[in-house]
Design an enzyme around this catalytic site. Structure first.
Site, PDB file in Angstrom:
ATOM      1  N   ARG A   1       0.844  -1.190   0.000  1.00  0.00           N
ATOM      2  CA  ARG A   1       0.000   0.000   0.000  1.00  0.00           C
ATOM      3  C   ARG A   1       0.883   1.245   0.000  1.00  0.00           C
ATOM      4  NH1 ARG A   1      -3.070  -2.809  -1.735  1.00  0.00           N
ATOM      5  NH2 ARG A   1      -5.049  -3.596  -0.954  1.00  0.00           N
TER       6      ARG A   1
ATOM      7  N   HIS B   1       1.209  -0.242 -10.416  1.00  0.00           N
ATOM      8  CA  HIS B   1       0.230  -1.005  -9.632  1.00  0.00           C
ATOM      9  C   HIS B   1      -0.203  -2.267 -10.382  1.00  0.00           C
ATOM     10  CE1 HIS B   1      -2.927  -0.557  -6.229  1.00  0.00           C
ATOM     11  NE2 HIS B   1      -2.657  -1.832  -6.463  1.00  0.00           N
TER      12      HIS B   1
END
Length: 310
Positions: A225, A273
């Protein structure tokens, strides 16, 4: 009785998910009607992703569960209108993708592949890297993804230390927990992999003080994250050489702004990502199984603990 399943994960995802969800429902023997819209009081289940079609869950009074397509739930778990059971996505294909990304980049840095592939000076340096057994790796987070990555790296010969907030036991890993355990885990790391969830407790967990605990020149991989690392502290540690390189797949703002210092820093690798993307074919089977379990009165898989935030 036919169950109405509302797909509220965004119009862009519908074409790729619709055939797989229908096939998974058929394979599970579900009597389910898959729709992209319906009156709120007619939806029995909601398939959800952040940025989708629902912000207020209060009108969905018949809904038995909200089934997220994402592993992370930090963008929905704090929604006060969401009183229905919430399940996050834990998918073998998602786990496999994360393992491959982490193992690939650990090996890349361990073997010094950047130095050999991008070598404008044409230096001929035959000095081999150390063996994996001489390169300690620390993984922060021992959930589904952290355990799988740690065991894969241990199978390659790396000594792996895993850290979690509460005590865990994982075969093949040295497991630590708590504040003292975190200091010990960081102190031993030549490669650090961060796979913790995004919670208030983990926000900027990797700050200047904790970066200073790493072995000088350590490499950081963050496919977890974006909030786990203090960006300014990381950039400062890269500039001083305390951190040798950072390979980052997640960021506080995504897409990463074009003027962010990470793009231009010579010791930062940005990936967009991609470490653990949800795949429609396998994720649809998880969704179908949870609906089947709910209808059979069985416990839901991967139900989120609201107090812990994951």
């Amino acid at each position: 009785m036919t169950q109405t399943v509302l797909f509220a994960a965004g119009e862009a995802r519908w074409p790729s998910y619709e055939p797989h969800l229908r096939a998974a429902f058929d394979a599970a023997g579900l009597d389910a009607r898959l729709v992209t819209s319906c009156p709120a009081d007619q939806a029995d289940y909601i398939v959800f992703a952040p940025g989708g079609d629902i912000v207020d869950f209060a009108p969905y009074t018949r809904c038995k569960a909200v089934l997220s397509l994402w592993a992370g739930v930090e963008k929905i778990v704090g929604n006060a209108t969401l009183t229905q059971p919430l399940c996050r996505m834990v998918d073998p294909a998602l786990t496999a993708g994360m393992v491959e990304w982490v193992a690939g980049h650990v090996l890349r840095h361990h073997l010094g592949m950047d130095r050999h592939i991008v070598n404008p000076a044409r230096d001929w340096n035959p000095e081999p890297p150390p063996l994996a057994a001489e390169r300690p790796v620390t993984i922060l987070g021992l959930g589904e993804l952290g355990r799988a990555c740690g065991q894969a790296l241990a199978a390659l010969g790396f000594p792996v230390t895993g850290w979690s907030r509460s005590p865990r036991t994982v075969q093949g890993l040295a497991c630590l927990s708590g504040d003292d355990g975190l200091r010990q885990a960081l102190d031993s790391a030549q490669i650090l992999v961060t796979l913790l969830p995004a919670t208030p407790e983990t926000d900027s967990l990797i700050n200047a003080d904790r970066l200073a605990l790493l072995r000088r020149g350590a490499v950081i991989l963050n496919p977890g994250r974006g909030t786990l690392i203090d960006d300014a502290a990381l950039l400062a540690a890269l500039d001083t050489g305390q951190v040798g390189h950072a390979t980052l797949d997640v960021f506080r703002v995504e897409p990463l702004p074009q003027d962010h210092p990470f793009w231009a820093h010579p010791k930062v690798t940005v990936t967009p990502h991609i470490a653990a993307e949800t795949r429609p074919s396998s994720a649809s089977r998880i969704i179908a199984e949870n609906i089947r379990r709910s209808e059979a009165g069985e416990p839901l898989l991967f139900r989120v603990d609201r107090a812990r935030g994951y």
